[in-house]
Motif scaffolding. Structure first.
Motif, PDB file in Angstrom:
ATOM      1  N   PRO A  31     -14.123  39.879 -25.799  1.00  0.00           N
ATOM      2  CA  PRO A  31     -13.628  40.075 -27.154  1.00  0.00           C
ATOM      3  C   PRO A  31     -13.078  41.753 -26.789  1.00  0.00           C
ATOM      4  O   PRO A  31     -13.615  42.477 -26.114  1.00  0.00           O
ATOM      5  N   GLY A  32     -11.866  41.929 -27.416  1.00  0.00           N
ATOM      6  CA  GLY A  32     -11.185  43.475 -27.322  1.00  0.00           C
ATOM      7  C   GLY A  32     -10.466  43.540 -25.954  1.00  0.00           C
ATOM      8  O   GLY A  32      -9.750  44.729 -25.738  1.00  0.00           O
ATOM      9  N   ASN A  33     -10.286  42.355 -25.177  1.00  0.00           N
ATOM     10  CA  ASN A  33      -9.718  42.597 -23.983  1.00  0.00           C
ATOM     11  C   ASN A  33      -7.983  42.681 -24.355  1.00  0.00           C
ATOM     12  O   ASN A  33      -7.340  41.874 -25.206  1.00  0.00           O
ATOM     13  N   LYS A  34      -7.230  43.809 -24.096  1.00  0.00           N
ATOM     14  CA  LYS A  34      -5.886  44.262 -24.457  1.00  0.00           C
ATOM     15  C   LYS A  34      -5.067  43.066 -24.170  1.00  0.00           C
ATOM     16  O   LYS A  34      -4.070  42.721 -24.881  1.00  0.00           O
ATOM     17  N   ALA A  35      -5.038  42.814 -22.981  1.00  0.00           N
ATOM     18  CA  ALA A  35      -3.934  41.797 -22.243  1.00  0.00           C
ATOM     19  C   ALA A  35      -4.179  40.449 -23.005  1.00  0.00           C
ATOM     20  O   ALA A  35      -3.016  39.889 -23.358  1.00  0.00           O
ATOM     21  N   ILE A  36      -5.286  39.981 -23.289  1.00  0.00           N
ATOM     22  CA  ILE A  36      -5.455  38.669 -24.282  1.00  0.00           C
ATOM     23  C   ILE A  36      -4.931  38.707 -25.487  1.00  0.00           C
ATOM     24  O   ILE A  36      -3.950  38.067 -26.035  1.00  0.00           O
ATOM     25  N   GLU A  37      -5.258  39.996 -25.980  1.00  0.00           N
ATOM     26  CA  GLU A  37      -4.802  40.433 -27.496  1.00  0.00           C
ATOM     27  C   GLU A  37      -3.230  40.304 -27.640  1.00  0.00           C
ATOM     28  O   GLU A  37      -2.593  39.777 -28.481  1.00  0.00           O
ATOM     29  N   ASP A  38      -2.533  41.012 -26.607  1.00  0.00           N
ATOM     30  CA  ASP A  38      -1.157  40.979 -26.456  1.00  0.00           C
ATOM     31  C   ASP A  38      -0.515  39.824 -26.224  1.00  0.00           C
ATOM     32  O   ASP A  38       0.567  39.518 -26.882  1.00  0.00           O
ATOM     33  N   ASN A  39      -1.140  38.970 -25.444  1.00  0.00           N
ATOM     34  CA  ASN A  39      -0.115  37.679 -25.106  1.00  0.00           C
ATOM     35  C   ASN A  39      -0.566  36.730 -26.314  1.00  0.00           C
ATOM     36  O   ASN A  39       0.281  36.019 -26.702  1.00  0.00           O
ATOM     37  N   LEU A  40      -1.746  36.681 -26.904  1.00  0.00           N
ATOM     38  CA  LEU A  40      -1.936  35.840 -27.996  1.00  0.00           C
ATOM     39  C   LEU A  40      -0.880  36.382 -29.278  1.00  0.00           C
ATOM     40  O   LEU A  40      -0.277  35.476 -29.714  1.00  0.00           O
ATOM     41  N   ALA A  41      -0.653  37.668 -29.514  1.00  0.00           N
ATOM     42  CA  ALA A  41       0.064  38.242 -30.334  1.00  0.00           C
ATOM     43  C   ALA A  41       1.623  37.760 -30.186  1.00  0.00           C
ATOM     44  O   ALA A  41       2.297  37.217 -31.129  1.00  0.00           O
ATOM     45  N   LEU A  42       1.921  37.830 -28.860  1.00  0.00           N
ATOM     46  CA  LEU A  42       3.399  37.243 -28.516  1.00  0.00           C
ATOM     47  C   LEU A  42       3.716  35.938 -28.806  1.00  0.00           C
ATOM     48  O   LEU A  42       4.669  35.476 -29.481  1.00  0.00           O
ATOM     49  N   THR A  43       2.546  34.948 -28.341  1.00  0.00           N
ATOM     50  CA  THR A  43       2.622  33.701 -28.540  1.00  0.00           C
ATOM     51  C   THR A  43       2.765  33.282 -29.984  1.00  0.00           C
ATOM     52  O   THR A  43       3.449  32.529 -30.578  1.00  0.00           O
ATOM     53  N   GLN A  44       1.779  34.075 -30.749  1.00  0.00           N
ATOM     54  CA  GLN A  44       1.840  33.703 -32.292  1.00  0.00           C
ATOM     55  C   GLN A  44       3.233  34.023 -32.973  1.00  0.00           C
ATOM     56  O   GLN A  44       3.610  33.656 -34.013  1.00  0.00           O
ATOM     57  N   SER A  45       3.880  35.115 -32.405  1.00  0.00           N
ATOM     58  CA  SER A  45       5.115  35.452 -32.863  1.00  0.00           C
ATOM     59  C   SER A  45       6.212  34.206 -32.931  1.00  0.00           C
ATOM     60  O   SER A  45       7.263  34.383 -33.378  1.00  0.00           O
ATOM     61  N   ARG A  46       5.925  33.451 -31.754  1.00  0.00           N
ATOM     62  CA  ARG A  46       6.870  32.273 -31.819  1.00  0.00           C
ATOM     63  C   ARG A  46       6.724  31.141 -32.492  1.00  0.00           C
ATOM     64  O   ARG A  46       7.257  30.062 -32.664  1.00  0.00           O
ATOM     65  N   ILE A  47       5.444  31.165 -33.434  1.00  0.00           N
ATOM     66  CA  ILE A  47       5.203  29.880 -34.327  1.00  0.00           C
ATOM     67  C   ILE A  47       6.254  29.905 -35.500  1.00  0.00           C
ATOM     68  O   ILE A  47       6.563  31.004 -36.145  1.00  0.00           O
ATOM     69  N   ASN A  48       7.041  28.982 -35.543  1.00  0.00           N
ATOM     70  CA  ASN A  48       7.873  28.604 -36.886  1.00  0.00           C
ATOM     71  C   ASN A  48       7.035  28.634 -38.177  1.00  0.00           C
ATOM     72  O   ASN A  48       5.701  28.192 -38.262  1.00  0.00           O
ATOM     73  N   ASN A  49       7.736  29.566 -38.872  1.00  0.00           N
ATOM     74  CA  ASN A  49       7.073  29.360 -40.486  1.00  0.00           C
ATOM     75  C   ASN A  49       5.804  29.896 -40.357  1.00  0.00           C
ATOM     76  O   ASN A  49       4.823  29.483 -40.957  1.00  0.00           O
ATOM     77  N   ARG A  50       5.447  30.917 -39.348  1.00  0.00           N
ATOM     78  CA  ARG A  50       4.155  31.610 -39.399  1.00  0.00           C
ATOM     79  C   ARG A  50       3.625  32.207 -40.728  1.00  0.00           C
ATOM     80  O   ARG A  50       4.373  32.580 -41.251  1.00  0.00           O
ATOM     81  N   ILE A  51       2.274  31.868 -40.711  1.00  0.00           N
ATOM     82  CA  ILE A  51       1.554  32.395 -42.110  1.00  0.00           C
ATOM     83  C   ILE A  51       1.018  33.748 -41.651  1.00  0.00           C
ATOM     84  O   ILE A  51       0.411  33.811 -40.851  1.00  0.00           O
ATOM     85  N   ALA A  52       1.610  34.646 -42.447  1.00  0.00           N
ATOM     86  CA  ALA A  52       1.273  35.737 -42.092  1.00  0.00           C
ATOM     87  C   ALA A  52      -0.339  36.153 -42.720  1.00  0.00           C
ATOM     88  O   ALA A  52      -0.720  35.590 -43.588  1.00  0.00           O
ATOM     89  N   ALA A  53      -0.800  37.097 -41.781  1.00  0.00           N
ATOM     90  CA  ALA A  53      -2.232  37.306 -42.121  1.00  0.00           C
ATOM     91  C   ALA A  53      -2.587  38.386 -43.468  1.00  0.00           C
ATOM     92  O   ALA A  53      -1.766  39.279 -43.397  1.00  0.00           O
ATOM     93  N   SER A  54      -3.456  38.141 -44.184  1.00  0.00           N
ATOM     94  CA  SER A  54      -3.741  39.092 -45.227  1.00  0.00           C
ATOM     95  C   SER A  54      -4.380  40.248 -44.392  1.00  0.00           C
ATOM     96  O   SER A  54      -5.318  40.332 -43.651  1.00  0.00           O
ATOM     97  N   GLY A  55      -3.988  41.471 -44.930  1.00  0.00           N
ATOM     98  CA  GLY A  55      -4.726  42.587 -44.321  1.00  0.00           C
ATOM     99  C   GLY A  55      -5.891  42.992 -44.873  1.00  0.00           C
ATOM    100  O   GLY A  55      -6.309  42.775 -46.199  1.00  0.00           O
TER     101      GLY A  55
END
Length: 248
Positions: free
Chosen positions: A87-111
């Motif tokens: 948990p907290g690994n920046k490289a993993i978090e960044d790659n996960l965020a990049l991959t999720q940005s490619r999801i079609n009709n992505r459901i935005a997370a509530s803040g």
């Protein structure tokens, strides 16, 4: 005695062979990835993950490989597994965020409000072992206070306050340790593996309320046969079939 020695040698040889296979597969998988032979690299990384399911680096590389294969669902799943182990690994978090940005009709997370976000971060970023150590240190501190009281070094006027604070800290550390262990060992997250997977208000409902895109990470709740309760990134709660998702 000779039979026992033979067994020990055979067992040791098996362990060495497994370790050698692991290292060879790791180097070969990395080489295949660098050569852009992603499908072959994926196959080897999967074997490595089966041998050592507690290695975050393997799941990180698997996530990268699935991303290159344009398999968003499996890429997100493996990044989530890597993040659960590290948990907290920046490289993993960044790659996960990049991959999720490619999801079609992505459901935005509530803040989350700042306190909820802080609580999630502190329970995710610190291991259960760390909280256990802090709990033991606090417990030893309380024993030390009791000894100092017996020796007459600590004033009786401040003893109840100090003891109360120490007990409070001890309880907080124990709770945080339990939550961290549950977060790491429990299957509280799942990733949708099929595109446009139906989302229902309850298992008995005939018509779906929504259709969830592949790669969406959901929070899992109670299970009912082939169904599981899920919470979507935007906070909506409903039910989905277990066969459309994989647990992290």
């Amino acid at each position: 005695m000779k039979q026992l020695l033979t067994f020990i040698l055979l067992f040791t040889g098996t362990q060495l062979f497994a370790a050698g296979s692991y290292t060879d597969w790791w180097q070969q998988a990395n080489k295949l990835y660098d050569q852009k032979e992603y499908d072959s690299a994926r196959s080897l990384y999967e074997k490595i993950a089966a041998m050592n399911p507690s290695d975050a680096a393997v799941y990180f590389n698997l996530g990268n490989t699935y991303y290159r294969l344009n398999d968003i669902g499996h890429a997100v799943l493996n990044y989530e597994k890597a993040l659960r182990l590290d948990p907290g690994n920046k490289a993993i978090e960044d790659n996960l965020a990049l991959t999720q940005s490619r999801i079609n009709n992505r459901i935005a997370a509530s803040g989350d409000i700042f306190f909820v976000k802080w609580w999630k971060n502190i329970t995710a970023a610190t291991t259960a072992g760390t909280w256990a150590i802090l709990s033991v240190v606090t417990f030893l501190l309380m024993i030390g206070i009791a000894i100092l009281k017996k020796l007459g070094i600590i004033s009786l006027n401040i003893l109840p306050q100090v003891t109360g604070i120490a007990w409070g800290i001890f309880v907080v550390f124990m709770i945080l340790g339990f939550i961290s262990a549950q977060n790491k060992n429990g299957h509280y997250k799942g990733v949708i593996m099929e595109n446009d997977s139906p989302f229902y208000a309850n298992p008995q409902q005939a018509k779906a309320q929504a259709y969830i895109p592949e790669g969406t990470t959901v929070t899992l709740g109670e299970q009912n046969g082939a169904w599981t309760e899920v919470t979507l990134p935007d906070g909506r709660t409903g039910w989905m079939q277990l066969l459309v998702l994989s647990k992290v």
